[in-house]
Design an enzyme around this catalytic site. Structure first.
Site, PDB file in Angstrom:
ATOM      1  N   GLU A 146      24.112 -14.418  21.570  1.00 46.55           N
ATOM      2  CA  GLU A 146      22.973 -13.847  20.847  1.00 46.55           C
ATOM      3  C   GLU A 146      21.699 -14.283  21.592  1.00 46.55           C
ATOM      4  O   GLU A 146      21.637 -15.402  22.116  1.00 46.55           O
ATOM      5  CB  GLU A 146      23.007 -14.457  19.429  1.00 46.55           C
ATOM      6  CG  GLU A 146      21.914 -14.037  18.486  1.00 46.55           C
ATOM      7  CD  GLU A 146      22.069 -14.789  17.123  1.00 46.55           C
ATOM      8  OE1 GLU A 146      22.748 -15.838  17.072  1.00 46.55           O
ATOM      9  OE2 GLU A 146      21.498 -14.302  16.129  1.00 46.55           O
ATOM     10  N   LYS A 177      22.033  -6.703  14.190  1.00 52.35           N
ATOM     11  CA  LYS A 177      22.647  -7.703  13.302  1.00 52.35           C
ATOM     12  C   LYS A 177      22.396  -7.371  11.828  1.00 52.35           C
ATOM     13  O   LYS A 177      21.243  -7.252  11.388  1.00 52.35           O
ATOM     14  CB  LYS A 177      22.074  -9.081  13.650  1.00 52.35           C
ATOM     15  CG  LYS A 177      22.699 -10.248  12.896  1.00 52.35           C
ATOM     16  CD  LYS A 177      22.068 -11.571  13.400  1.00 52.35           C
ATOM     17  CE  LYS A 177      22.704 -12.811  12.828  1.00 52.35           C
ATOM     18  NZ  LYS A 177      22.117 -14.052  13.395  1.00 52.35           N
ATOM     19  N   CYS A 236      26.720 -13.487  15.422  1.00 51.48           N
ATOM     20  CA  CYS A 236      26.628 -14.825  14.837  1.00 51.48           C
ATOM     21  C   CYS A 236      26.905 -14.855  13.334  1.00 51.48           C
ATOM     22  O   CYS A 236      28.033 -14.695  12.913  1.00 51.48           O
ATOM     23  CB  CYS A 236      25.286 -15.461  15.210  1.00 51.48           C
ATOM     24  SG  CYS A 236      25.370 -17.279  15.151  1.00 51.48           S
ATOM     25  N   VAL A 244      24.676 -22.755  14.906  1.00 50.26           N
ATOM     26  CA  VAL A 244      24.153 -24.090  14.627  1.00 50.26           C
ATOM     27  C   VAL A 244      24.987 -24.801  13.566  1.00 50.26           C
ATOM     28  O   VAL A 244      24.962 -26.021  13.458  1.00 50.26           O
ATOM     29  CB  VAL A 244      22.665 -24.048  14.210  1.00 50.26           C
ATOM     30  CG1 VAL A 244      21.776 -23.660  15.389  1.00 50.26           C
ATOM     31  CG2 VAL A 244      22.430 -23.085  13.047  1.00 50.26           C
TER      32      VAL A 244
END
Ligand code: ACM
Length: 263
Positions: free
Chosen positions: A38, A109, A142, A169
């Site tokens: 990404e 997205k 993601c 993350v």
């Protein structure tokens, strides 16, 4: 079919330099389909709408898409690459699909994450599948992994491989993708980045690496380290994703009972 991920360590805002770094790693690679992260070349932690607008690019005529089209042509491979996209006054967190014959399409997205919601519109492209010859590929980005509907929709639409550009993350996704693949009998290629960004006084973000290729039976065919750039290619048999029979009595997709599912 040879498929892979390119785990990167981009420097925020240094788009051209980040592209060149990836380009220099492609010369020795024999790959039909390569997935990049990404926001592969822009960096992730934007601090203002102005900055987002400045680094977002038009698709397909912006420099990132044009550079990726040239790389795909030169290396005769398909590439799936995340980038901030500018369309009129709006910006999207998008991923392009390009191949040796040129630009194939763009996914925006659907489920924007955390502070992305300040700067990017939720995607309106819907989930799409592209037939690239040896495989049908779909794209999610993601945080879309958190919504099983994303991978399921791509599987129902016939995707053999889910390409998953990421800037992860949270720690859970690499393990969760095993379930996404098992429950849909698909391959997945998650391409993540490494490193840390702490811009404009914001809380630091540490990207977890661990890019991954998972098979339709839930086997992890490759998982990268948490802290080093890496380009890995594995040979897969796409047919494994086309056999949805679980046993002589059950077919994974045909046995769904959508009438009983909440929408
Ligand atoms: C994410 O969606 N970048 C976590």
């Amino acid at each position: 079919m040879n498929v892979g991920y390119c785990q990167t360590h981009p420097e925020f805002g240094e788009v051209q330099r980040n592209i060149e770094q990836v380009a220099s790693r492609l010369d020795s690679v024999d790959c039909d389909l390569l997935v990049l992260p990404e926001f592969a070349f822009s960096g992730y932690q934007f601090i203002s709408q102005e900055e987002v607008f400045e680094l977002s690019e038009r698709v397909p005529d912006g420099p990132t898409t044009q550079a990726c089209m040239e790389l795909a042509r030169r290396h005769r491979m398909h590439l799936v690459v995340g980038l901030p996209e500018k369309a009129g006054q709006h910006c999207y967190n998008s991923a392009i699909v390009v191949g040796p014959s040129g630009f194939l399409g763009c996914y925006r997205k659907t489920h924007v994450f955390c502070e992305e919601t300040l700067f990017f519109r939720p995607g309106d492209s819907g989930f799409q599948v592209w037939d690239i010859g040896p495989a049908r590929i779909g794209v999610m980005i993601c945080f879309d992994w958190y919504y099983p509907e994303a991978a399921r929709t791509l599987a129902v639409q016939g995707a053999d491989i889910v390409c998953h550009p990421s800037n992860l993350v949270l720690p859970h996704c690499p393990d969760a993708m095993v379930t996404r693949c098992l429950e849909n009998r698909i391959f997945s290629i998650t391409a993540n980045r490494i490193g840390r960004e702490a811009r404009g006084g914001k809380s630091p973000l540490t990207f977890i690496g661990k890019s991954e290729i998972v098979s339709p039976k839930g086997h992890i065919l490759s998982r990268a380290s948490a802290d080093a750039p890496e380009l890995t290619v594995v040979d897969i048999d796409v047919e494994e994703a086309r056999n949805k029979s679980i046993n002589p009595y059950n077919d994974l997709l045909k046995d769904r009972r959508p009438g009983y599912y909440a929408s």
